[in-house]
Scaffold this motif. Sequence first.
Motif: not given
Length: 357
Positions: A214-223, A292-293
């Motif tokens: 999935w696009p990286k910026d649509l996946i939640r960050a660790p925090t 993904n990017t």
Amino acid sequence: MKYASFAIMLLLFATDAASPQRSGDTAGTTADARIPELWFSANSPWNIPITSTIKTSYSDAAIAAYAARGHAINMNWGSAGVYVIYDYGTERSHADLAFRDGNGQHWAIPHVPISSTLIKAVTYRLEQGNTDGMTCVVDVPSKRFLSFWQPRKTANGITIRTGGFASFTGLGWSLVGRNLPSLGRAAGSNYCGGLIRESEMQRGTINHALALAWPKDLIRAPTSPFGALQYPASNTDGVNMTSPAAVPMGARIQLNPALDDAALMRLGLTRPADLIIGHALQRYGGYIVDSNTATMGGSVYFESRFNSGGRIYGATNPWPLAILSQLRFVPPPPPQGMDLTSPALLATTGNPRQDQK
């Protein structure tokens, strides 16, 4: 998969030059009686059908955010290649592949068979500019699925940046909360998990969940305040901190199970391979296991066939945009009564042993 793993070494064991050559290796189809049809245990999250009829709270927003970019779903047949290890022949040596994780802990994958086929695949990936080099090896004698990220050829074999292994009857995921390195993918799963395999397409059925990016910026960050992980994921490389439309790593996506073949074909899934993949996404769904990017969109992962996947698999690539309206995110499967802290489960999942030296 992007993880902070550092120094790495290769501990080479004695070669088997005196052993008789038997069947050797193959990078071809996985249709072989010595390889189980069911990869991982029956209660692995990969092998549990979807029974829930509800969506997650973030489902509608996540699909809308993805669709707003005009992204389709790509068929990624240049992904983790399945290199089948049949036996220990004359060209084979064995090695402990050791690496250090982001916490400074030392790990080792014991007794890895280093074959000419594996080295050929590693070399090919680098020649093609594939720096991730996501690699799955089906080690039949040891009944293990080996999983390597960023393998590199050396004078004596290979090195890896990180990786792991899982038994044929293990879960295929790193354990949540055990502070362990990923087994390969960003979510913590083994690279062998969720691949669409050539033998399955030949058979006409896929009886497991699929691995997706999935696009990286649509996946939640660790925090992320919304929660970074969904079972069975144990790691993430997502970067989104603010949007409730971002998904947790490990999110499970499903194609509308109410659609029959005629409806799927009206949506543009007109090829036999499309329907095989569609049926798997209806019954088992797919897990977001990698990123993904932002410009690339989502991907479904296949057994790599040395850049011949388009000819072998024959699915529409990318899938029509109309499919997006028929996707939803669903709750994860229950842990099936497993004690996720038990030493026995840790052993069957086959996480790399910690090197105490």
